[in-house]
Design a protein around this motif. Structure first.
Motif, PDB file in Angstrom:
ATOM      1  N   LEU A  95      10.300  14.793 -22.867  1.00 37.94           N
ATOM      2  CA  LEU A  95       9.755  13.482 -22.516  1.00 37.94           C
ATOM      3  C   LEU A  95       8.625  13.622 -21.496  1.00 37.94           C
ATOM      4  N   SER A  96       8.803  14.521 -20.535  1.00 34.13           N
ATOM      5  CA  SER A  96       7.756  14.749 -19.527  1.00 34.13           C
ATOM      6  C   SER A  96       6.473  15.236 -20.189  1.00 34.13           C
ATOM      7  N   LYS A  97       6.611  16.090 -21.201  1.00 35.96           N
ATOM      8  CA  LYS A  97       5.431  16.594 -21.904  1.00 35.96           C
ATOM      9  C   LYS A  97       4.700  15.478 -22.653  1.00 35.96           C
ATOM     10  N   LEU A  98       5.465  14.447 -23.030  1.00 35.20           N
ATOM     11  CA  LEU A  98       4.835  13.303 -23.701  1.00 35.20           C
ATOM     12  C   LEU A  98       4.076  12.412 -22.721  1.00 35.20           C
ATOM     13  N   GLY A  99       4.202  12.707 -21.437  1.00 35.46           N
ATOM     14  CA  GLY A  99       3.534  11.911 -20.421  1.00 35.46           C
ATOM     15  C   GLY A  99       4.453  11.027 -19.617  1.00 35.46           C
ATOM     16  N   PHE A 100       5.756  11.113 -19.899  1.00 34.69           N
ATOM     17  CA  PHE A 100       6.725  10.324 -19.142  1.00 34.69           C
ATOM     18  C   PHE A 100       6.757  10.778 -17.699  1.00 34.69           C
ATOM     19  N   LYS A 101       6.726   9.806 -16.776  1.00 33.16           N
ATOM     20  CA  LYS A 101       6.736  10.121 -15.353  1.00 33.16           C
ATOM     21  C   LYS A 101       7.952   9.479 -14.683  1.00 33.16           C
ATOM     22  N   PRO A 102       8.372  10.039 -13.533  1.00 34.70           N
ATOM     23  CA  PRO A 102       9.508   9.454 -12.814  1.00 34.70           C
ATOM     24  C   PRO A 102       9.333   7.957 -12.596  1.00 34.70           C
ATOM     25  N   LYS A 103      10.456   7.232 -12.713  1.00 38.29           N
ATOM     26  CA  LYS A 103      10.554   5.793 -12.495  1.00 38.29           C
ATOM     27  C   LYS A 103       9.916   4.963 -13.609  1.00 38.29           C
ATOM     28  N   GLU A 104       9.570   5.620 -14.729  1.00 36.89           N
ATOM     29  CA  GLU A 104       9.126   4.873 -15.899  1.00 36.89           C
ATOM     30  C   GLU A 104      10.340   4.516 -16.762  1.00 36.89           C
ATOM     31  N   ILE A 105      10.143   3.537 -17.621  1.00 37.60           N
ATOM     32  CA  ILE A 105      11.272   2.949 -18.358  1.00 37.60           C
ATOM     33  C   ILE A 105      11.413   3.563 -19.742  1.00 37.60           C
ATOM     34  N   LEU A 106      12.670   3.912 -20.078  1.00 33.75           N
ATOM     35  CA  LEU A 106      13.012   4.394 -21.412  1.00 33.75           C
ATOM     36  C   LEU A 106      14.056   3.471 -22.017  1.00 33.75           C
ATOM     37  N   GLY A 107      13.735   2.838 -23.129  1.00 33.33           N
ATOM     38  CA  GLY A 107      14.697   1.983 -23.805  1.00 33.33           C
ATOM     39  C   GLY A 107      15.668   2.812 -24.639  1.00 33.33           C
ATOM     40  N   ILE A 108      16.911   2.357 -24.726  1.00 32.66           N
ATOM     41  CA  ILE A 108      17.920   3.018 -25.557  1.00 32.66           C
ATOM     42  C   ILE A 108      18.583   1.952 -26.422  1.00 32.66           C
ATOM     43  N   PHE A 109      18.343   2.053 -27.732  1.00 28.85           N
ATOM     44  CA  PHE A 109      18.859   1.065 -28.682  1.00 28.85           C
ATOM     45  C   PHE A 109      19.785   1.786 -29.663  1.00 28.85           C
ATOM     46  N   LEU A 110      21.000   2.120 -29.181  1.00 25.09           N
ATOM     47  CA  LEU A 110      21.968   2.894 -29.951  1.00 25.09           C
ATOM     48  C   LEU A 110      23.370   2.364 -29.694  1.00 25.09           C
ATOM     49  N   ILE A 111      24.291   2.617 -30.636  1.00 24.76           N
ATOM     50  CA  ILE A 111      25.695   2.452 -30.323  1.00 24.76           C
ATOM     51  C   ILE A 111      26.123   3.682 -29.512  1.00 24.76           C
ATOM     52  N   SER A 112      27.389   3.723 -29.093  1.00 27.72           N
ATOM     53  CA  SER A 112      27.872   4.850 -28.294  1.00 27.72           C
ATOM     54  C   SER A 112      27.891   6.119 -29.155  1.00 27.72           C
ATOM     55  N   THR A 113      27.054   7.094 -28.781  1.00 28.00           N
ATOM     56  CA  THR A 113      26.928   8.367 -29.497  1.00 28.00           C
ATOM     57  C   THR A 113      26.663   9.474 -28.487  1.00 28.00           C
ATOM     58  N   PRO A 114      26.835  10.745 -28.877  1.00 20.91           N
ATOM     59  CA  PRO A 114      26.449  11.835 -27.973  1.00 20.91           C
ATOM     60  C   PRO A 114      24.991  11.757 -27.549  1.00 20.91           C
ATOM     61  N   GLU A 115      24.107  11.373 -28.482  1.00 18.09           N
ATOM     62  CA  GLU A 115      22.680  11.275 -28.137  1.00 18.09           C
ATOM     63  C   GLU A 115      22.427  10.221 -27.072  1.00 18.09           C
ATOM     64  N   TYR A 116      23.211   9.139 -27.108  1.00 15.31           N
ATOM     65  CA  TYR A 116      23.070   8.109 -26.080  1.00 15.31           C
ATOM     66  C   TYR A 116      23.325   8.714 -24.702  1.00 15.31           C
ATOM     67  N   ILE A 117      24.439   9.443 -24.577  1.00 14.05           N
ATOM     68  CA  ILE A 117      24.792  10.030 -23.281  1.00 14.05           C
ATOM     69  C   ILE A 117      23.765  11.069 -22.863  1.00 14.05           C
TER      70      ILE A 117
END
Length: 657
Positions: A95-117
């Motif tokens: 994610l950091s390589k994509l340009g994500f920086k600390p304190k930026e927002i990441l949405g999570i639209f999943l049911i409970s799964t290992p990937e969610y955690i």
């Protein structure tokens, strides 16, 4: 002297707290009266919490799921704590390589799964802010959340990704969706046509493992998650929770467990995750499990197959909500009644014997646990050693039943999103019911007067009022809503919950009302619908019920989802056996019988005349998250139910008139 007569004091007033007119003195847990606990040992943030779990569990199981082949679920497949640690770091780096920086927002639209955690843990490690999107919030709420947070990235499954793509014209900030499962060319083409970039979760992991980017770890006061209230009415509000807020909850559980007053999650335990990870209740439960190095197995995604998942996983800790636990109670009791004869007599004798034992603090019986209750314990896999109920009130009868039937410690917690689900919890050894225990050791609690509802801190025999909480788990603010924040959080840091409670004679909190969840009938009688529904839901023919009334009407009406099995059985006994469940729900004879049964049942259970429903409408379609009538923790959405059944409500009142 019985256990209940020992009168242990579970909370005490804060020493030297001033007397303030219109409110009671703050109270703290009697085990920790002089301070509020902030965080557990060696973990001040959720990332440090994860490291603690890794250090404890190492190569032991962490995240498990069932692979589905030809529609059949196989055994659980596990990843260890160390394996997940590597994947989390790689995903965060990607994610950091994509340009994500600390304190930026990441949405999570999943049911409970290992990937969610894993996604959430990556946010904790790299100091990103996660924003969960509830699977069943509804299109309008999803649009509101994405636009309010100006979300650019969101992790999805393909089906959820399609929902966002179909909404793209209303989501100007959304640029990238990260898909955890397989998607086809048609999906990619649709995204490209909308100028949405589609990335694969596994590919981001792989890219992150090459020339790894180090994390800028979060600090305790950094925002961990903006958790939107599912709410039973209105637009959702974004509750801003810091790492400290959530870790205070973990700290409270650990502090109490070390003193033998709470269950103690460890590397020998297994937790089944089926409640929404997007909800604060499961969020903090997961954090608590991770600190202890617990193995977490996920359900298939279908609640109808949950018992199959439980049988395969055999959890040792079972965390649930009242609606599901009520169904367990109803099914067992209905089964006992159906058997009748010697079996019913034996169950009743066993139940009464263990009920008497609860007064002495005992949940075990050397004979009845083996002879009568072993098959019931097997329904939850046979290994459960602790049950926790939260997110909504649970009846005394069901709490007693759980202790008696499962022979385990049963805890009831009370909290809200605004206090990271952490306000009070009953303690080990207290086998009485009807309360939610003393304050957690990270907060203090007081009651303030609500004179318009005749609740005051000077009431006898018990002080009553609106529950207010202050401490380390209390949220920072509502996201971009300063006026709402000021309404909920006063200048002294007290969070006003909107719930009404009282302190019993042992310093435990009892929830009795809701400031706003109350209405008047036309003659001026106050109605508390939750209380009435909690009585009617115990009727064997009632699966779900929504009680409605307003100030323009003199009486109550109800929408009822009958219990299908019990209704079909009744129909067979009353010459209606050829009709389907749907047909029975539309049959006037069935409606008349159920209405008279509820009227009689209400009288038997001491409902006042104006509290008894005077007409009903039967529907064969259950209230669910899918049809937007239940919150993710299975609480009824009254406002939405009122809108959905508007015509039926009008018809019921017309029939009464």
């Amino acid at each position: 002297m019985s256990y209940s007569q020992l009168k242990t004091q579970y909370s005490i007033e804060v020493a030297d707290a001033p007397d303030i007119p219109g409110e009671g003195k703050p109270r703290r847990n009697a085990l920790c009266p002089d301070k509020l606990i902030i965080h557990p040992p060696n973990a001040t943030t959720l990332y440090e919490n994860f490291l603690h779990g890794v250090n404890k569990a190492g190569n032991r199981n962490f995240l498990g799921h069932r692979e589905i082949r030809d529609g059949v679920a196989g055994p659980y497949v596990w990843q260890s704590y160390i394996e997940v640690q590597e994947r989390v770091a790689n995903f965060g780096s990607g994610l950091s390589k994509l340009g994500f920086k600390p304190k930026e927002i990441l949405g999570i639209f999943l049911i409970s799964t290992p990937e969610y955690i894993m996604a959430q843990l990556a946010c904790h490690q790299y100091n990103f802010i996660s924003v969960p999107l509830y699977d069943t919030l509804g299109i309008d709420s999803i649009e509101y959340i994405i636009n309010q947070t100006e979300m650019e990235y969101c992790i999805v499954t393909t089906d959820k990704g399609r929902i966002l793509l179909n909404m793209k014209d209303k989501l100007p900030t959304l640029q990238t969706i990260i898909v955890i499962d397989k998607y086809d060319q048609e999906f990619t083409d649709l995204a490209n046509s909308l100028n949405i970039r589609v990335l694969n979760f596994a590919v981001i992991e792989r890219d992150g493992s090459v020339h790894h980017i180090n994390a800028e770890n979060a600090r305790p006061n950094d925002v961990a998650v903006i958790c939107y209230t599912s709410g039973t009415t209105g637009t959702p509000k974004g509750v801003v929770l810091t790492h400290k807020n959530i870790m205070a909850n973990v700290a409270s559980i650990r502090w109490l467990s070390e003193r033998g007053k709470c269950y103690s999650p460890s590397t020998d335990d297994v937790h089944i995750s089926y409640l929404p990870s997007a909800h604060v209740y499961e969020l903090v439960n997961t954090a608590t499990m991770i600190y202890g190095g617990v193995a977490i197995g996920f359900y298939q995604g279908n609640t109808l197959k949950l018992l199959d998942d439980i049988a395969e996983l055999k959890p040792t800790i079972f965390i649930s909500v009242p609606r599901l636990l009520n169904r367990v109670y109803d099914k067992v009791m209905a089964g006992v009644k159906a058997k009748g004869g010697v079996a019913q007599w034996m169950f009743t004798a066993a139940y009464n014997a263990k009920k008497n034992g609860l007064d002495k603090g005992n949940v075990d019986h050397w004979m009845w646990d083996r002879v009568v209750f072993a098959p019931i314990r097997a329904r939850l896999g046979g290994r459960v050693k602790a049950i926790l109920s939260g997110a909504a009130p649970i009846s005394t009868e069901v709490m007693d039943f759980l202790r008696i039937a499962f022979s385990v410690d049963v805890y009831e917690g009370y909290g809200q999103t605004e206090n990271a689900a952490c306000l009070t919890m009953s303690l080990f050894g207290d086998t009485s019911s009807g309360h939610v225990g003393p304050p957690q050791v990270c907060v203090e609690v007081k009651l303030i007067d609500v004179p318009e509802m005749n609740y005051t801190s000077r009431d006898n025999p018990y002080p009553r009022g609106e529950i207010c909480v202050r401490g380390h788990s209390v949220f920072r603010e509502y996201y971009k809503l300063p006026e709402n924040t000021a309404e909920a959080l006063d200048k002294d840091g007290w969070c006003h919950t909107g719930d009404i409670g009282y302190w019993d004679d042992q310093g435990r909190l009892v929830i009795i009302d809701r400031v706003k969840n109350i209405f008047k009938l036309s003659q001026g009688e106050y109605i508390i619908p939750d209380k009435i529904e909690s009585i009617y839901i115990k009727h064997e023919l009632v699966h779900q019920i929504f009680v409605h009334g307003d100030s323009l009407q003199p009486s109550l009406v109800a929408i009822v989802v009958p219990d299908e099995g019990m209704l079909l059985k009744w129909a067979k006994q009353n010459n209606l056996g050829r009709k389907s469940f749907q047909e029975l729900c539309g049959d006037s004879k069935v409606k008349g019988y159920l209405l008279q049964s509820l009227i009689k049942y209400g009288k038997i259970n001491n409902l006042k005349g104006f509290e008894i429903v005077k007409n009903v409408h039967l529907t064969y379609k259950p209230f669910s998250m899918t049809n937007n009538l239940l919150t993710p923790t299975l609480k009824l959405k009254r406002y939405q139910a009122k809108i959905k059944f508007h015509n039926e409500i009008i018809e019921m009142y017309a029939e009464i008139a």
